[in-house]
Write a protein that holds these residues in place. Structure first.
Motif, PDB file in Angstrom:
ATOM      1  N   ASN A  41      35.245  47.968  35.692  1.00  0.00           N
ATOM      2  CA  ASN A  41      36.472  47.918  36.247  1.00  0.00           C
ATOM      3  C   ASN A  41      36.149  47.786  37.714  1.00  0.00           C
ATOM      4  O   ASN A  41      35.556  48.590  38.350  1.00  0.00           O
ATOM      5  N   GLY A  42      37.168  47.081  38.351  1.00  0.00           N
ATOM      6  CA  GLY A  42      37.104  46.654  39.740  1.00  0.00           C
ATOM      7  C   GLY A  42      35.986  45.915  40.290  1.00  0.00           C
ATOM      8  O   GLY A  42      35.493  45.738  41.262  1.00  0.00           O
ATOM      9  N   ALA A  43      35.133  45.313  39.264  1.00  0.00           N
ATOM     10  CA  ALA A  43      33.984  44.463  39.707  1.00  0.00           C
ATOM     11  C   ALA A  43      34.359  43.108  40.327  1.00  0.00           C
ATOM     12  O   ALA A  43      33.759  42.457  41.130  1.00  0.00           O
ATOM     13  N   GLY A  44      35.642  42.949  40.128  1.00  0.00           N
ATOM     14  CA  GLY A  44      36.099  41.554  40.553  1.00  0.00           C
ATOM     15  C   GLY A  44      36.263  40.269  39.775  1.00  0.00           C
ATOM     16  O   GLY A  44      36.666  39.130  39.941  1.00  0.00           O
ATOM     17  N   LYS A  45      36.535  40.635  38.404  1.00  0.00           N
ATOM     18  CA  LYS A  45      36.656  39.588  37.418  1.00  0.00           C
ATOM     19  C   LYS A  45      37.865  38.916  37.517  1.00  0.00           C
ATOM     20  O   LYS A  45      37.964  37.680  37.746  1.00  0.00           O
ATOM     21  N   THR A  46      39.150  39.917  37.928  1.00  0.00           N
ATOM     22  CA  THR A  46      40.418  38.987  37.825  1.00  0.00           C
ATOM     23  C   THR A  46      40.288  38.091  38.977  1.00  0.00           C
ATOM     24  O   THR A  46      40.858  36.954  38.884  1.00  0.00           O
ATOM     25  N   THR A  47      39.890  38.689  40.209  1.00  0.00           N
ATOM     26  CA  THR A  47      39.870  37.848  41.165  1.00  0.00           C
ATOM     27  C   THR A  47      39.113  36.508  41.189  1.00  0.00           C
ATOM     28  O   THR A  47      39.800  35.489  41.463  1.00  0.00           O
ATOM     29  N   LEU A  48      37.952  36.776  40.377  1.00  0.00           N
ATOM     30  CA  LEU A  48      37.364  35.403  40.404  1.00  0.00           C
ATOM     31  C   LEU A  48      37.864  34.649  39.703  1.00  0.00           C
ATOM     32  O   LEU A  48      37.933  33.326  39.832  1.00  0.00           O
TER      33      LEU A  48
HETATM   34  P1  ATP Z   1      39.402  45.460  35.784  1.00  0.00           P
HETATM   35  O1  ATP Z   1      38.531  45.125  34.964  1.00  0.00           O
HETATM   36  O2  ATP Z   1      39.765  46.934  36.374  1.00  0.00           O
HETATM   37  O3  ATP Z   1      40.706  44.574  35.688  1.00  0.00           O
HETATM   38  P2  ATP Z   1      38.304  43.588  37.711  1.00  0.00           P
HETATM   39  O4  ATP Z   1      36.947  43.490  37.369  1.00  0.00           O
HETATM   40  O5  ATP Z   1      39.192  42.553  37.271  1.00  0.00           O
HETATM   41  O6  ATP Z   1      38.689  44.884  37.329  1.00  0.00           O
HETATM   42  P3  ATP Z   1      39.497  42.858  40.163  1.00  0.00           P
HETATM   43  O7  ATP Z   1      40.977  43.168  39.481  1.00  0.00           O
HETATM   44  O8  ATP Z   1      39.282  41.697  40.724  1.00  0.00           O
HETATM   45  O9  ATP Z   1      38.686  43.477  39.172  1.00  0.00           O
HETATM   46  O10 ATP Z   1      39.724  43.881  41.444  1.00  0.00           O
HETATM   47  C1  ATP Z   1      38.426  43.766  42.390  1.00  0.00           C
HETATM   48  C2  ATP Z   1      38.889  44.940  43.325  1.00  0.00           C
HETATM   49  O11 ATP Z   1      39.871  44.511  44.367  1.00  0.00           O
HETATM   50  C3  ATP Z   1      39.379  46.459  42.895  1.00  0.00           C
HETATM   51  O12 ATP Z   1      38.753  47.403  43.907  1.00  0.00           O
HETATM   52  C4  ATP Z   1      40.602  46.396  42.948  1.00  0.00           C
HETATM   53  O13 ATP Z   1      41.344  47.536  43.131  1.00  0.00           O
HETATM   54  C5  ATP Z   1      41.166  45.190  44.191  1.00  0.00           C
HETATM   55  N1  ATP Z   1      42.309  44.686  44.440  1.00  0.00           N
HETATM   56  C6  ATP Z   1      42.375  43.628  43.260  1.00  0.00           C
HETATM   57  N2  ATP Z   1      43.665  43.106  43.549  1.00  0.00           N
HETATM   58  C7  ATP Z   1      44.324  43.450  44.666  1.00  0.00           C
HETATM   59  C8  ATP Z   1      45.242  43.228  45.677  1.00  0.00           C
HETATM   60  N3  ATP Z   1      46.202  42.387  45.163  1.00  0.00           N
HETATM   61  N4  ATP Z   1      45.406  43.974  46.559  1.00  0.00           N
HETATM   62  C9  ATP Z   1      44.460  44.677  47.060  1.00  0.00           C
HETATM   63  N5  ATP Z   1      43.366  45.132  46.187  1.00  0.00           N
HETATM   64  C10 ATP Z   1      43.094  44.404  45.094  1.00  0.00           C
END
Ligand code: ATP
Length: 234
Positions: A41-48
């Motif tokens: 969780n929070g690794a950055g997957k969605t962002t990437l």
């Molecule tokens: P998960 O498995 O929980 O969905 P993830 O691996 O997809 O997590 P991301 O959603 O990319 O991770 O988030 C990476 C980091 O960036 C996390 O700490 C998250 O809280 C933060 N984050 C994501 N989107 C935003 C945003 N719009 N504004 C501020 N912080 C954000």
């Protein structure tokens, strides 16, 4: 950057305010693969995934998709990338037929016959309202809507997360049928590691905004067997 790569990122960095969500990611994804992106969780997957789909701008670094800079995607280039969000926002009051009409109006490469054929194969009627479908059927419709754009790259954010085991298997079957029939590259994030070996052939591990590992699954598993030795003491 190698031209046979569907996705190439260099030094890809994304900051939300002071929070560093992606930290200098270099990643190359070869064409025609089914790639699983895993990480806590929070690794950055969605962002990437959103950066690759052209839905976010990087803070720094580059992301090239199908040979184009994702930050300057044209509509035509965007239509070559299908994106299925984690919370697939199917407009619940719309009928499936209306969702198809919206897709057709918004996407130049839309293939209506393909969409109708896939939905018929899933026994999902066009007059059903999205909100009346089961969670598994809604995920299937979201997949069909993405595939009907006839993308060369399909990006899915945690497609299995909210599905029960049966719906999960059916979703993966649809995904694999599309991969076999349409010769697309698939990139999806997942927490469900148990089923990945069956469907993906390339694995990317991300943690704390950094790519920790990216390789063929076979290579990784062979290396793992060398490290831990054969099972059952043989
Ligand atoms: P998960 O498995 O929980 O969905 P993830 O691996 O997809 O997590 P991301 O959603 O990319 O991770 O988030 C990476 C980091 O960036 C996390 O700490 C998250 O809280 C933060 N984050 C994501 N989107 C935003 C945003 N719009 N504004 C501020 N912080 C954000």
């Amino acid at each position: 950057m190698s031209t046979d790569m569907v996705v190439s990122t260099r030094g890809l960095t994304k900051q939300y305010g002071k929070l560093l969500a992606l930290n200098g990611c270099d990643l190359d994804l070869p064409a025609g693969r089914v790639v699983a992106l895993v990480g806590p969780n929070g690794a950055g997957k969605t962002t990437l995934l959103r950066l690759i789909a052209g839905l976010l701008h990087p803070t720094s670094g580059t992301v090239s998709v199908l040979g184009r800079d994702a930050a300057t995607h044209t509509v035509a280039a965007l239509s070559q990338v299908g994106f299925v969000a984690q919370e697939h926002p199917l407009y619940k009051r719309f009928k499936v037929r209306e969702l198809l009409r919206l897709g057709r109006e918004m996407n130049p490469g839309w293939d209506q016959a393909y969409a109708e054929r896939r939905l018929a194969g899933l026994d999902i009627g066009l007059e059903r309202r999205a909100g009346q479908l089961s969670g598994g059927q809604q995920a299937q419709v979201a997949l069909v809507l993405a595939l009907a754009k006839r993308p060369r790259l399909l990006v899915l954010d945690e497609p299995l997360a909210s599905l029960d085991p049966l719906a999960r298997r059916e979703f993966l079957r649809s995904l694999m049928t599309a991969v076999a029939d349409d010769a697309i590259t698939v990139l999806f994030s997942s927490h469900v590691v148990s089923e990945l070996e069956r469907v993906c052939d390339y694995l990317v591990l991300i943690d704390e905004g950094r790519i920790r590992l990216a390789d063929d699954l076979d290579t990784l598993l062979a290396g793992h067997r060398l490290l831990v030795g054969p099972r059952n003491g043989h």
